[in-house]
Design an enzyme around this catalytic site. Sequence first.
Site, mmCIF file in Angstrom:
data_model
loop_
_atom_site.group_PDB
_atom_site.id
_atom_site.type_symbol
_atom_site.label_atom_id
_atom_site.label_comp_id
_atom_site.label_asym_id
_atom_site.label_seq_id
_atom_site.Cartn_x
_atom_site.Cartn_y
_atom_site.Cartn_z
ATOM 1 N N ARG A 1 3.221 -21.622 36.494
ATOM 2 C CA ARG A 1 2.541 -20.740 35.531
ATOM 3 C C ARG A 1 3.437 -20.376 34.349
ATOM 4 O O ARG A 1 3.381 -19.250 33.852
ATOM 5 C CB ARG A 1 2.025 -19.462 36.218
ATOM 6 C CG ARG A 1 1.071 -19.718 37.369
ATOM 7 C CD ARG A 1 -0.234 -20.377 36.920
ATOM 8 N NE ARG A 1 -1.083 -20.640 38.057
ATOM 9 C CZ ARG A 1 -1.113 -21.801 38.721
ATOM 10 N NH1 ARG A 1 -0.345 -22.805 38.316
ATOM 11 N NH2 ARG A 1 -1.900 -21.974 39.742
ATOM 12 N N SER B 1 -6.336 -13.995 38.489
ATOM 13 C CA SER B 1 -5.227 -13.756 39.417
ATOM 14 C C SER B 1 -4.188 -12.845 38.766
ATOM 15 O O SER B 1 -3.672 -13.144 37.696
ATOM 16 C CB SER B 1 -4.580 -15.078 39.814
ATOM 17 O OG SER B 1 -5.479 -15.872 40.548
ATOM 18 N N GLU C 1 1.234 -12.334 36.902
ATOM 19 C CA GLU C 1 0.717 -13.576 36.317
ATOM 20 C C GLU C 1 -0.075 -13.252 35.054
ATOM 21 O O GLU C 1 -0.031 -13.973 34.070
ATOM 22 C CB GLU C 1 -0.163 -14.336 37.315
ATOM 23 C CG GLU C 1 -0.710 -15.637 36.774
ATOM 24 C CD GLU C 1 -1.393 -16.492 37.824
ATOM 25 O OE1 GLU C 1 -2.372 -17.192 37.477
ATOM 26 O OE2 GLU C 1 -0.962 -16.484 38.982
#
Length: 292
Positions: free
Chosen positions: A166, A215, A285
Amino acid sequence: MPPVRGKLTPDAPLAPLVWFKSGGKAQWLFEPKDVADLQDFLAGLAPDVPVMALGLGSNLIVRDGGVPGVVVRLGKNFSKVTRIDDQTLDCGGGASGILVSSTARDSGIAGLEFLRSIPGTVGGFVRMNGGAYGREVKDILIDCDVVIRSGELVTMPLSELGYTYRHSELTDGAIVVAARFRGEAGEPSAIQAEMDRISAAREASQPLRSKTGGSTFKNPDGAKAWELVDKAGCRGLTLGGAQVSEKHTNFLINTGAATSAEIEALGEEVRRRVKEQSGVELQWEIQRVGKQ
């Protein structure tokens, strides 16, 4: 501000443009007409003015004090997806994951089905190395076109993006305006079946009909964020108008009129409780931008 051919709006509300439906204004919101318009604008913009790209706003908390500088939003002119050959698509930075995966299906290109489940644009998930259901952007990306803060247009191959989980090494103010993705030959019916499976799995497990941000925390090595949050007793935890989803504990929800401060504070409380319970320090995130 430099002259533009697109649309430049001062004091633009950002809450309607992000999934959480909260947060302050952009000092300036720029929707360029094309790549050249974006290049000219950035080249003429004072170097000390911050620049941030905004896609679908799905993985983002815009803080209540708003975002200083310029927020760039790529519109329809950046949303085209075309087939280059039997395995490759050329995708505009403003194209959605749904459009990319559907075009891949229609072109008989397999391997891009997971993009159906990423609620963002090409520019966003290329920057973040977005992924789901066992695949990531790094598995399909050939290269991408990026307008850097100086206004220069550069093409960066996969090897130069420094992808990790990510994360990429794209610099602040750099805006992904296009990308090439490569899959493999497949049958459209089988590709559609896989997309249907992914859609059903998302619908069953995630609070898709709520005001959420996707998320919230990255999965730590060897663990799942949602399990750690659940074990720390945070399922359904509330703070003001913000709540940890009962359906999926790695999702935060705006239950009504939550402020961004409440949403972020709830996330920090979850991080505190998880650290206390398991010793694991969860990493955000969701991107958090702007002034408190």
